[in-house]
Enzyme design. Structure first.
Site, PDB file in Angstrom:
ATOM      1  N   ASP A 155      12.923   3.793  -6.071  1.00 18.11           N
ATOM      2  CA  ASP A 155      11.497   4.064  -6.214  1.00 18.11           C
ATOM      3  C   ASP A 155      10.722   3.336  -5.122  1.00 18.11           C
ATOM      4  OD1 ASP A 155      12.366   1.703  -7.700  1.00 18.11           O
ATOM      5  OD2 ASP A 155      10.283   1.481  -8.310  1.00 18.11           O
ATOM      6  N   GLU A 172      11.800  -0.319 -10.092  1.00 17.87           N
ATOM      7  CA  GLU A 172      11.679  -1.719  -9.679  1.00 17.87           C
ATOM      8  C   GLU A 172      10.238  -2.099  -9.374  1.00 17.87           C
ATOM      9  OE1 GLU A 172      11.591  -5.263  -7.095  1.00 17.87           O
ATOM     10  OE2 GLU A 172      10.914  -3.240  -6.597  1.00 17.87           O
TER      11      GLU A 172
END
Length: 467
Positions: free
Chosen positions: A88, A152
């Site tokens: 991400d 994250e």
């Protein structure tokens, strides 16, 4: 052992590795609203699906944990080492010049694109390390698992999901920091606060202010709307204030309302001093305007007293501190919404080992309450530290020295990684200490040769720890 073979393999597959990184960097994998089967939205889902497909095409055994996390196993033996990376990204943001955020390019030895350094480039470097060990048929007695997460940047709920069903490996590193070895990560306080007041119809006034992208991003560009101030006066204060703040202010009139755009420089919230906060710069500008005295202006003035423009140490909040191992506390004012009747804001503070709830959280709470603000935090994230003299850390440092010729040492960072809550987890790579790869900012990049040497280092670490 195997250094020559590893180096030759990675060099031979360099272009292929860059192509795989670019494939992933073309996907906008910032967190999006939940869809069925896509816990973090379609972008993160697509990135995970693509990464696992690439890994499977190279002959690895893969597993998908409910589209939260994917794993890539080197063999079917007991796992000795986990490598934690994420797919991400933070939002693209403003100010890109070298390329469009999701159109990765290689230019002057750098790979530009959102995610190139944080963390798709390092994730693929780790994959190629596994690939080198596998294709070279280097015998191992233990397994290495590459874990690819997708949340994250927004709380790491993906990894919490993974560790609810899997156990932590004896050793873990995340290629989401810097070399040599980050064995200390600061704690954190994402301070969420509010205030309320009675509305006022007096002019001139602030009509709207809503600024910031994410709690862990220093805002580089923000907007506000004011009513009842002439354009000439808005521009006069803009020119005067730019000299003081270094922020550029653009003015656009729509009827009797002025739209102010404050343009600074974005940065990662763990290193706010490397940017120029457009949000605090906008507050500084607004409070120079001849606004009518009202509760809104009074509270914004108090807020700016607590977190003034240029204060990235928390001094005005009463929490400036530091220690020899982890360095100084940092603070970034990252989110703010102001209406006629109240405000809501969040700051991101990275706190050294000497910090605790008594000398940070309680101090902030009291000092904000004294000014009329309510801090809604009841706890803060503790700092993380792994013994630098462990065999695990010493092995990482030794391999780093062998492949770079540089001195290996343990360092501290303000950014939190996936390993923050793991007993024996450190950050390891994938950029050199002097490289500012504009993580979370415009024109994020990874140095190509740093990705290449990272893949070599990771492969050697796998051999040394798992043979």
């Amino acid at each position: 052992m195997y250094k020559k073979e590893i180096e030759e393999y990675i060099e031979a597959h360099k272009q292929e590795m860059l192509d795989d990184i670019c494939t992933l960097c073309r996907i906008n994998s910032e967190k999006m609203p939940y869809k069925e089967g896509m816990p973090f939205g379609p972008g993160a889902f697509e990135a995970l699906t693509e990464a696992l497909s690439i890994s499977e095409s190279y002959g690895f055994s893969i597993n998908n944990y409910d589209n939260y996390v994917g794993t890539v196993d080197l063999n079917d033996k007991e796992t000795q080492l986990d490598i934690l990376a994420h797919l991400d990204v933070v939002p693209a943001g403003e100010g890109w010049k070298e390329t469009e955020p999701f159109n990765p390019i290689v230019k002057n030895g750098k790979l530009f694109g959102r995610g190139s350094s944080d963390d798709k480039g390092p994730a693929v470097a780790a994959l190629y390390a596994l690939r080198a060990v596998k294709d070279l048929n280097i015998p191992l007695s233990k397994n290495v698992r590459l874990i690819l997460g997708t949340d994250e940047e927004c709380g790491s709920s993906d990894i919490a999901h993974y560790y609810s069903v899997e156990k932590e490996a004896p050793m873990t590193f995340s290629p989401d920091g810097a070399f040599p070895v980050v064995n200390t990560e600061k704690g954190g306080l994402a301070g969420h606060f509010t205030a309320e007041w009675e509305a006022s119809g007096e002019l001139p006034k602030i009509v709207k202010l809503e600024a910031g992208l994410k709690v862990n991003v220093v805002p580089g560009k923000v907007f506000a709307t004011v009513a009842g101030v002439e354009e000439a006066l808005l521009k006069k204060f803009a020119d005067e204030t730019q000299v003081t703040t270094g922020i550029r202010y653009e003015i656009e009139m729509m009827g009797d309302q002025g739209i102010i755009t404050a343009i600074g420089e974005g940065a990662h919230a763990s290193t706010p001093e490397e940017g120029n906060n457009a949000l605090t710069g906008l507050l500084y500008y607004l409070l120079k305007l001849p606004l009518a005295e009202c509760p809104q202006v009074t509270m914004l003035r108090r807020l700016h007293d607590l977190i003034p423009h240029g204060d990235t140490s928390g001094k005005s909040l009463g929490i400036a501190m530091g220690d020899e191992i982890s360095g100084d506390l940092t603070l970034a004012f990252s989110l703010l919404k102001v209406t006629d009747t109240g405000l809501e804001g969040t700051f991101d503070s990275r706190c050294p080992i000497c910090s605790n709830e008594e000398n940070v959280l309680q101090v902030v709470k009291k000092n904000m309450e004294d000014k009329g603000f309510t801090l809604h935090n009841d706890s803060m994230r503790p700092p993380h530290h792994v013994d630098g003299n462990s065999e695990f850390v010493k092995t990482l440092l030794q391999v780093y020295e062998t492949y770079t010729g540089r001195k290996g040492e343990c360092i501290s960072m303000g950014g939190g990684t996936y390993v923050h809550d793991l007993k024996n987890g450190v950050a390891f790579g994938a950029s050199m200490p002097e490289t500012d790869n504009r993580m979370h900012g415009a024109d994020e990049f990874a140095v190509v040769e740093e990705l290449v040497v990272s893949a070599k280092i990771f492969a050697q670490v796998i051999v040394d720890l798992c043979s």
